[in-house]
Design an enzyme around this catalytic site. Structure first.
Site, PDB file in Angstrom:
ATOM      1  N   GLU A  68     -43.110 -49.041 -35.372  1.00 38.76           N
ATOM      2  CA  GLU A  68     -42.088 -48.377 -36.170  1.00 38.76           C
ATOM      3  C   GLU A  68     -40.711 -48.862 -35.713  1.00 38.76           C
ATOM      4  O   GLU A  68     -40.337 -48.689 -34.558  1.00 38.76           O
ATOM      5  CB  GLU A  68     -42.174 -46.851 -35.989  1.00 38.76           C
ATOM      6  N   LYS A 114     -34.331 -26.547 -30.145  1.00 38.73           N
ATOM      7  CA  LYS A 114     -33.506 -27.613 -29.582  1.00 38.73           C
ATOM      8  C   LYS A 114     -33.309 -28.730 -30.603  1.00 38.73           C
ATOM      9  O   LYS A 114     -34.246 -29.435 -30.963  1.00 38.73           O
ATOM     10  CB  LYS A 114     -34.170 -28.222 -28.334  1.00 38.73           C
ATOM     11  N   GLU A 171     -44.965 -33.958 -36.071  1.00 38.18           N
ATOM     12  CA  GLU A 171     -44.676 -34.843 -37.202  1.00 38.18           C
ATOM     13  C   GLU A 171     -44.057 -36.089 -36.593  1.00 38.18           C
ATOM     14  O   GLU A 171     -42.916 -36.058 -36.145  1.00 38.18           O
ATOM     15  CB  GLU A 171     -43.724 -34.127 -38.171  1.00 38.18           C
ATOM     16  N   CYS A 191     -39.089 -41.240 -41.239  1.00 41.11           N
ATOM     17  CA  CYS A 191     -40.460 -41.340 -40.734  1.00 41.11           C
ATOM     18  C   CYS A 191     -41.410 -41.878 -41.789  1.00 41.11           C
ATOM     19  O   CYS A 191     -42.331 -42.612 -41.480  1.00 41.11           O
ATOM     20  CB  CYS A 191     -40.931 -39.992 -40.210  1.00 41.11           C
TER      21      CYS A 191
HETATM   22  P1  NAI Z   1     -37.542 -38.859 -29.500  1.00 37.84           P
HETATM   23  O1  NAI Z   1     -38.898 -38.587 -30.033  1.00 37.84           O
HETATM   24  O2  NAI Z   1     -37.444 -39.153 -28.058  1.00 37.84           O
HETATM   25  O3  NAI Z   1     -36.569 -37.635 -29.810  1.00 37.84           O
HETATM   26  C1  NAI Z   1     -36.795 -36.640 -30.753  1.00 37.84           C
HETATM   27  C2  NAI Z   1     -36.519 -35.280 -30.143  1.00 37.84           C
HETATM   28  O4  NAI Z   1     -37.374 -35.076 -29.030  1.00 37.84           O
HETATM   29  C3  NAI Z   1     -35.095 -35.082 -29.615  1.00 37.84           C
HETATM   30  O5  NAI Z   1     -34.678 -33.760 -29.864  1.00 37.84           O
HETATM   31  C4  NAI Z   1     -35.275 -35.310 -28.127  1.00 37.84           C
HETATM   32  O6  NAI Z   1     -34.302 -34.671 -27.336  1.00 37.84           O
HETATM   33  C5  NAI Z   1     -36.630 -34.689 -27.883  1.00 37.84           C
HETATM   34  N1  NAI Z   1     -37.324 -35.144 -26.677  1.00 37.84           N
HETATM   35  C6  NAI Z   1     -37.215 -36.340 -26.056  1.00 37.84           C
HETATM   36  N2  NAI Z   1     -38.001 -36.381 -24.969  1.00 37.84           N
HETATM   37  C7  NAI Z   1     -38.632 -35.185 -24.886  1.00 37.84           C
HETATM   38  C8  NAI Z   1     -39.557 -34.604 -23.986  1.00 37.84           C
HETATM   39  N3  NAI Z   1     -40.011 -35.277 -22.932  1.00 37.84           N
HETATM   40  N4  NAI Z   1     -39.994 -33.355 -24.218  1.00 37.84           N
HETATM   41  C9  NAI Z   1     -39.572 -32.662 -25.280  1.00 37.84           C
HETATM   42  N5  NAI Z   1     -38.668 -33.140 -26.157  1.00 37.84           N
HETATM   43  C10 NAI Z   1     -38.212 -34.398 -25.978  1.00 37.84           C
HETATM   44  O7  NAI Z   1     -36.928 -40.035 -30.382  1.00 37.84           O
HETATM   45  P2  NAI Z   1     -35.643 -40.959 -30.080  1.00 37.84           P
HETATM   46  O8  NAI Z   1     -35.659 -41.450 -28.675  1.00 37.84           O
HETATM   47  O9  NAI Z   1     -34.441 -40.272 -30.548  1.00 37.84           O
HETATM   48  O10 NAI Z   1     -35.968 -42.176 -31.067  1.00 37.84           O
HETATM   49  C11 NAI Z   1     -36.901 -43.153 -30.672  1.00 37.84           C
HETATM   50  C12 NAI Z   1     -37.830 -43.532 -31.806  1.00 37.84           C
HETATM   51  O11 NAI Z   1     -38.541 -42.409 -32.261  1.00 37.84           O
HETATM   52  C13 NAI Z   1     -37.165 -44.062 -33.064  1.00 37.84           C
HETATM   53  O12 NAI Z   1     -36.858 -45.409 -32.965  1.00 37.84           O
HETATM   54  C14 NAI Z   1     -38.209 -43.800 -34.091  1.00 37.84           C
HETATM   55  O13 NAI Z   1     -39.167 -44.832 -34.086  1.00 37.84           O
HETATM   56  C15 NAI Z   1     -38.866 -42.523 -33.623  1.00 37.84           C
HETATM   57  N6  NAI Z   1     -38.368 -41.333 -34.344  1.00 37.84           N
HETATM   58  C16 NAI Z   1     -39.137 -40.824 -35.339  1.00 37.84           C
HETATM   59  C17 NAI Z   1     -38.680 -39.757 -36.077  1.00 37.84           C
HETATM   60  C18 NAI Z   1     -39.487 -39.180 -37.172  1.00 37.84           C
HETATM   61  O14 NAI Z   1     -38.940 -38.525 -38.054  1.00 37.84           O
HETATM   62  N7  NAI Z   1     -40.794 -39.328 -37.169  1.00 37.84           N
HETATM   63  C19 NAI Z   1     -37.366 -39.174 -35.849  1.00 37.84           C
HETATM   64  C20 NAI Z   1     -36.655 -39.728 -34.739  1.00 37.84           C
HETATM   65  C21 NAI Z   1     -37.155 -40.790 -34.043  1.00 37.84           C
END
Ligand code: NAI
Ligand code: MG
Length: 494
Positions: free
Chosen positions: A387, A178, A253, A287
């Site tokens: 972050e 996904k 990660e 990240c």
């Molecule tokens: P998120 O962690 O919610 O989303 C990342 C992925 O997880 C997306 O594919 C999303 O659809 C999926 N996801 C969301 N809720 C889920 C659940 N309950 N079960 C399984 N999969 C789920 O991140 P979001 O909301 O896009 O961004 C929020 C914050 O996350 C950002 O401000 C940043 O701080 C952090 N982030 C960190 C990243 C990294 O590379 N470490 C990348 C993206 C966001």
């Protein structure tokens, strides 16, 4: 617009929900594509297809490693043929400058080539165990884990997909995948390439949708043997909890708040440039961004004068125009970053530059934020602890090496860290003390698919990339063969 579809069991199909989602270009807020919006039933269907491919059909799993490698090389070749289109897709979908997207595509190609090359190399070991039961040959083999679920974020849409798919497929697993609902388009193109390259049906399945309806179903499913995820720590924690349903393997990660420690003996020009790369590359949506500048007090003024002067000159614009810095992924993320900037002001940090949404010229309808630098930060401030995932740098100062190390480690995260100094021994001392998985000396951000990537503390579990990254997608089996002639060992006395 055509509705872009899921790829399940070798068939492109719309979701059973009948729902769709608009895909937005963050540079101008316009709809650039429409994708099918999946529900739990689509996720379950994909899992069933992957399970059948792995446990019944066994085409991919049983294929000789050299043959799997040849197909992965074909994937790399097809990506190379389409590199401009792939780079353009991520530029429009994510908002990043085109040259950065080109770099991502090139890294993604290299990653497939690397794992294609790795998979037929020696693995396992032979162990000296001869004791008690007579002559014994003990050795290990690596086997695929089974059905792997993978969930990616939007900041490096294509590259994050490839970091997960290349090792998982190389190892012989089946995958349900996904991408982020905020930037799914390059992943769809990648799955078209998989089909062309000849990856057997059911082996790699794509489900387009959001976290609660698709991602959470993957995490909870007892038919999934492993789940890997890149994204926020909060979602990572949710996934880790859900994964206890069948104690599936977990790879996470997650976020970071990584330090860049700069000593007074540095080359000022070079250090300023690394500081800029560390926080403004990909508009800070990285990240491993070094979002906390920890600088020796004696050079702070001179360093910040130069840094601010350069930050103010950063060009901002739509990715296709190749500015220094592109857009923020969504309006929501932009507002979240602006909220952090407000909190910085309210909690007493000194704003040196930026701090606002950028709406000049062609940026009027997009989601852009000015390069922002806060001086006079203290460890208790929200902008220092959390972050932000945007172009916002927090500056802290130190006077001794011990103080620098203490500040650097004063975070719940442990993804990355960097130190800049001309004193080699000091650089090594500081790096050895850092509680972080990815570290740099005299630079910040360079990333290589040959070296392991991942974090300590709340930044995650496990490693991606390199040999470690392949082993994450493998189970290790020990095999003990009795070498004695076939006769009873005489253990029982009667
Ligand atoms: P998120 O962690 O919610 O989303 C990342 C992925 O997880 C997306 O594919 C999303 O659809 C999926 N996801 C969301 N809720 C889920 C659940 N309950 N079960 C399984 N999969 C789920 O991140 P979001 O909301 O896009 O961004 C929020 C914050 O996350 C950002 O401000 C940043 O701080 C952090 N982030 C960190 C990243 C990294 O590379 N470490 C990348 C993206 C966001
Ligand atoms: Mg988008």
């Amino acid at each position: 617009m055509d509705i872009l579809m899921n790829y399940i069991d070798g068939i492109w199909e719309k979701s059973q929900t009948g729902k769709t989602r608009d895909v937005i270009c963050p540079s101008d807020g316009k709809v650039i594509a429409v994708v099918t919006e999946s529900g739990p039933d689509d996720a379950k269907k994909a899992i069933a297809a992957a399970k059948k491919a792995f446990y019944k059909d066994r085409t991919w799993r049983d294929m000789a490693a050299v043959e799997r490698a040849a197909i992965l090389r074909k994937v790399a070749e097809l990506m190379e043929e389409q590199c401009e289109e792939l780079a353009k897709t991520d530029t429009l979908d994510n908002g990043k400058p085109y040259r950065e997207a080109e770099g991502d595509v090139s890294d993604a190609i290299e990653c497939f080539q690397y794992y294609a090359g790795l998979i037929d190399k020696p693995e396992g070991g032979v162990y000296n165990v001869n004791k008690g039961f007579g002559p014994m040959h003990s050795y290990t083999v690596h086997e695929p884990v089974g059905v792997c679920a993978q969930i990616t974020p939007w900041n490096y849409p294509l590259l994050m997909a490839v970091w997960k798919l290349a090792p998982a497929l190389a190892a012989g697993n089946s995958v349900v995948f996904k991408p982020s609902e905020n930037a799914p388009l390059s992943t769809i193109k990648l799955f078209e390439i998989f089909e062309k390259a000849g990856i057997p049906k059911g082996t790699a399945n794509l489900v387009l949708g959001d976290g609660p309806n698709v991602g959470a179903v993957f995490a909870e499913s007892e038919d999934v043997d492993m789940i890997t995820f890149t994204g926020s720590t909060k979602t990572g924690q949710f996934i880790a909890k859900a994964a206890t349903s069948n104690l599936k393997k977990v790879g996470l990660e997650l976020g970071g708040k990584s330090p860049l420690v700069v000593f007074a003996d540095c080359d000022l020009e070079a250090a300023v440039e690394w500081a800029m790369i560390g926080i403004f590359f990909n508009a800070g949506q990285v990240c491993a961004a070094t979002s906390r500048l920890i600088i020796e007090k004696s050079i702070k003024e001179a360093f910040l004068d130069k840094l601010v002067e350069k930050a103010k000159k950063i060009t901002i614009g739509p990715g296709m125009e190749n500015p220094d810095m592109g857009a923020i992924i969504t309006e929501g993320q932009m507002n979240k970053i602006l909220g952090y900037i407000e909190s910085g002001k309210n909690e007493g940090a000194k704003l040196l530059c930026g701090g606002k949404r950028y709406t000049e010229g062609k940026c009027a309808d997009g989601f852009f934020i000015e390069p922002t630098i806060f001086d006079e930060c203290t460890p208790d401030m929200t902008i220092v602890k959390e972050e932000i995932f945007g172009p916002v740098l927090s500056v802290l100062t130190f006077e001794t090496e011990e103080e620098a190390i203490e500040l650097a480690n004063d975070t719940e995260y442990g993804l990355a860290g960097a130190v800049i100094t001309k004193d080699g021994a000091r650089a090594m001392r500081v790096i050895q003390e850092l509680r972080a998985g990815i570290t740099w000396i005299n630079c910040s951000q360079p990333t290589f698919c040959q070296a392991p990537w991942g974090g300590y503390k709340k930044s995650g579990i496990g490693r991606e990339l390199g040999v470690h990254g392949l082993e994450e997608y493998q189970e290790v089996k020990q095999i003990n063969m009795n070498l004695a002639p076939a006769e009873p060992v005489g253990w029982f006395t009667h």
